[in-house]
Each structure stands twice: as C-alpha cells, then as structure tokens.
Motif scaffolding. Structure first.
Motif, PDB file in Angstrom:
ATOM      1  N   ILE A   1      51.295  40.372  57.537  1.00  0.00           N
ATOM      2  CA  ILE A   1      50.480  41.411  56.922  1.00  0.00           C
ATOM      3  C   ILE A   1      49.176  40.779  56.457  1.00  0.00           C
ATOM      4  O   ILE A   1      49.167  39.655  55.958  1.00  0.00           O
ATOM      5  N   SER A   2      48.084  41.481  56.690  1.00  0.00           N
ATOM      6  CA  SER A   2      46.757  41.022  56.289  1.00  0.00           C
ATOM      7  C   SER A   2      46.070  42.176  55.567  1.00  0.00           C
ATOM      8  O   SER A   2      46.080  43.301  56.048  1.00  0.00           O
ATOM      9  N   PHE A   3      45.470  41.861  54.411  1.00  0.00           N
ATOM     10  CA  PHE A   3      44.794  42.902  53.643  1.00  0.00           C
ATOM     11  C   PHE A   3      43.744  42.285  52.721  1.00  0.00           C
ATOM     12  O   PHE A   3      43.779  41.086  52.428  1.00  0.00           O
ATOM     13  N   VAL A   4      42.814  43.116  52.283  1.00  0.00           N
ATOM     14  CA  VAL A   4      41.820  42.736  51.294  1.00  0.00           C
ATOM     15  C   VAL A   4      42.051  43.623  50.079  1.00  0.00           C
ATOM     16  O   VAL A   4      42.237  44.837  50.209  1.00  0.00           O
ATOM     17  N   ALA A   5      42.062  42.994  48.888  1.00  0.00           N
ATOM     18  CA  ALA A   5      42.301  43.754  47.659  1.00  0.00           C
ATOM     19  C   ALA A   5      41.689  43.003  46.479  1.00  0.00           C
ATOM     20  O   ALA A   5      41.243  41.861  46.624  1.00  0.00           O
ATOM     21  N   THR A   6      41.700  43.644  45.339  1.00  0.00           N
ATOM     22  CA  THR A   6      41.261  42.946  44.129  1.00  0.00           C
ATOM     23  C   THR A   6      42.260  41.821  43.835  1.00  0.00           C
ATOM     24  O   THR A   6      43.390  41.818  44.338  1.00  0.00           O
ATOM     25  N   GLU A   7      41.857  40.878  43.011  1.00  0.00           N
ATOM     26  CA  GLU A   7      42.716  39.738  42.656  1.00  0.00           C
ATOM     27  C   GLU A   7      44.048  40.200  42.069  1.00  0.00           C
ATOM     28  O   GLU A   7      45.110  39.720  42.464  1.00  0.00           O
TER      29      GLU A   7
ATOM     30  N   MET B   1      41.943  33.905  50.624  1.00  0.00           N
ATOM     31  CA  MET B   1      40.549  33.493  50.600  1.00  0.00           C
ATOM     32  C   MET B   1      39.787  34.449  49.692  1.00  0.00           C
ATOM     33  O   MET B   1      39.804  35.672  49.900  1.00  0.00           O
ATOM     34  N   LYS B   2      39.149  33.868  48.674  1.00  0.00           N
ATOM     35  CA  LYS B   2      38.368  34.687  47.756  1.00  0.00           C
ATOM     36  C   LYS B   2      37.089  35.151  48.439  1.00  0.00           C
ATOM     37  O   LYS B   2      36.467  34.407  49.187  1.00  0.00           O
ATOM     38  N   LEU B   3      36.732  36.389  48.161  1.00  0.00           N
ATOM     39  CA  LEU B   3      35.504  36.999  48.669  1.00  0.00           C
ATOM     40  C   LEU B   3      34.660  37.394  47.454  1.00  0.00           C
ATOM     41  O   LEU B   3      34.625  38.564  47.063  1.00  0.00           O
ATOM     42  N   PRO B   4      34.004  36.396  46.809  1.00  0.00           N
ATOM     43  CA  PRO B   4      33.313  36.665  45.538  1.00  0.00           C
ATOM     44  C   PRO B   4      32.257  37.760  45.620  1.00  0.00           C
ATOM     45  O   PRO B   4      32.094  38.529  44.678  1.00  0.00           O
ATOM     46  N   ARG B   5      31.596  37.821  46.740  1.00  0.00           N
ATOM     47  CA  ARG B   5      30.548  38.836  46.896  1.00  0.00           C
ATOM     48  C   ARG B   5      31.113  40.250  46.728  1.00  0.00           C
ATOM     49  O   ARG B   5      30.436  41.166  46.272  1.00  0.00           O
ATOM     50  N   TYR B   6      32.379  40.419  47.142  1.00  0.00           N
ATOM     51  CA  TYR B   6      33.027  41.730  47.070  1.00  0.00           C
ATOM     52  C   TYR B   6      34.012  41.845  45.913  1.00  0.00           C
ATOM     53  O   TYR B   6      34.696  42.858  45.784  1.00  0.00           O
ATOM     54  N   ARG B   7      34.132  40.767  45.146  1.00  0.00           N
ATOM     55  CA  ARG B   7      35.112  40.713  44.044  1.00  0.00           C
ATOM     56  C   ARG B   7      36.498  41.075  44.548  1.00  0.00           C
ATOM     57  O   ARG B   7      37.199  41.919  44.000  1.00  0.00           O
ATOM     58  N   ALA B   8      36.857  40.419  45.657  1.00  0.00           N
ATOM     59  CA  ALA B   8      38.140  40.712  46.309  1.00  0.00           C
ATOM     60  C   ALA B   8      38.750  39.428  46.865  1.00  0.00           C
ATOM     61  O   ALA B   8      38.136  38.358  46.834  1.00  0.00           O
ATOM     62  N   VAL B   9      39.953  39.566  47.379  1.00  0.00           N
ATOM     63  CA  VAL B   9      40.698  38.465  47.992  1.00  0.00           C
ATOM     64  C   VAL B   9      41.243  38.952  49.330  1.00  0.00           C
ATOM     65  O   VAL B   9      41.757  40.074  49.419  1.00  0.00           O
ATOM     66  N   HIS B  10      41.093  38.119  50.371  1.00  0.00           N
ATOM     67  CA  HIS B  10      41.715  38.420  51.659  1.00  0.00           C
ATOM     68  C   HIS B  10      43.023  37.631  51.704  1.00  0.00           C
ATOM     69  O   HIS B  10      43.020  36.425  51.515  1.00  0.00           O
ATOM     70  N   VAL B  11      44.130  38.314  51.953  1.00  0.00           N
ATOM     71  CA  VAL B  11      45.456  37.697  51.988  1.00  0.00           C
ATOM     72  C   VAL B  11      46.059  37.872  53.375  1.00  0.00           C
ATOM     73  O   VAL B  11      46.017  38.965  53.934  1.00  0.00           O
TER      74      VAL B  11
END
Length: 182
Positions: A35-41, A79-89
């Motif tokens: 599973i791959s997703f982007v979400a807040t921390e 992987m943190k995505l600071p520009r988007y204030r999110a994390v890719h898992v």
C-alpha cells in the motif's frame, strides 16, 4: 482511491495511490500486499500502527472489499514531504514472491535471489514465465496503480521447469563461443 483504515478503536480515510493483495489464493488475496499513500504525519502514524497490528487485527476497506493486515508484518518506508506538510508511506508485506512492475525484469530479479538456486539465463525468462503460468506458479494479483504478480515457485520446481524446457529444446545453453564476459 479512497481507503478506510480500521482497527478495533480507529477508523480513518486515506487516499491510496498504489495497492496490491499479498497473493493469489483465496486466503492470501484477502491480505494487503503493498500500500502506498500520502497523508499528514498523524494520519500516516495511525495507518502504520494499524499495519503493525499483524495477527491482532486491522483491516482496510476499498471499493466494497475488505483486506486484512498481513500477519508477518511489513517493510515500511516513509519520506517526508515538507513542502506539502505530508508524508509518503510505502508498506510492503514480508511475503516471498510478491513481484512489482513489469513482469519480466521483476521475475528475473526474483529468480536470481538467494532463495532460488537454479541458474537462469536472462534470455530464458520469457519461456520460463509461460511455463510458470501453465503450472499455476505465477499469476497476477489484485492491484491498483501498479502491476503486480505472485510467484510461488521453489528451486526444485524451477529445476523441473528448466529441465523440461531444455529437453524439448524450447531453451538452449549457449556454446562457449557465444558466451562473453560482461
């Protein structure tokens, strides 16, 4: 694709960009293979906690289907995505034989792994794939956003497949004059 992640005391929704089941048989295909997703921390941490539940329970619902957490656990990369204030898992089940991407290179890499002792030439891979399909030892898994297959072949079974292909001359061992050092 929207997915609802659940445990006995949690329910939240994430946008999944890639997903596979863990296998092809009636039992394994109900497990989350990748599973791959982007979400807040905080949401990412909650989903990871559910994935770590293993045999204690946790599941994901997508498109009117329910998939349970793989009991042996997951390799998880963040992987943190600071520009988007999110994390890719990206979480991948600890299951042998789950192959991602284009089948031919994925299978070639798997067949050269330490678990498989049969020597294989790259030029044989297309014929080996067809034989493995014929014997039901490789098949596509349910997936979204990525191509995935599950291969259950053992070294002994692969020995038999290669032997049969050599015997019926579908594949050949090149002569020394055709071999070259890479």
């Amino acid at each position: 694709m929207k997915a609802t992640v659940k445990s006995s005391d949690l329910e939240l929704t994430v946008d999944v960009d890639r997903f596979t089941t863990a296998g092809t048989n009636i039992f394994d295909r109900s497990y989350i293979g990748m599973i791959s997703f982007v979400a807040t921390e905080s949401v990412a941490k909650s989903v990871i906690a559910v994935l770590h539940l293993g045999k204690r329970g946790g599941w994901i619902e997508m498109e009117d289907e329910s998939f349970t957490v793989y009991p042996e656990g997951y390799e998880i990369r963040r992987m943190k995505l600071p520009r988007y204030r999110a994390v890719h898992v990206v979480a991948v089940a600890k299951v042998k034989g789950l192959l991602f991407g284009e089948l031919e290179p994925a299978l070639a890499a798997y067949l050269k792994s330490p678990e498989i002792s049969t020597p294989i030439l790259d030029e044989w891979i297309p014929n080996v794939i067809e034989s493995l399909k014929d014997f039901g030892l490789i098949a596509p898994v349910k997936s979204f956003g990525i191509s995935a297959h599950y291969c259950t072949v053992t070294s002994e079974q692969l020995d038999e497949v290669v032997t049969k292909l050599l015997q019926n001359k579908t594949i050949t061992i090149p002569s020394k004059r055709h071999l070259h050092a890479g």
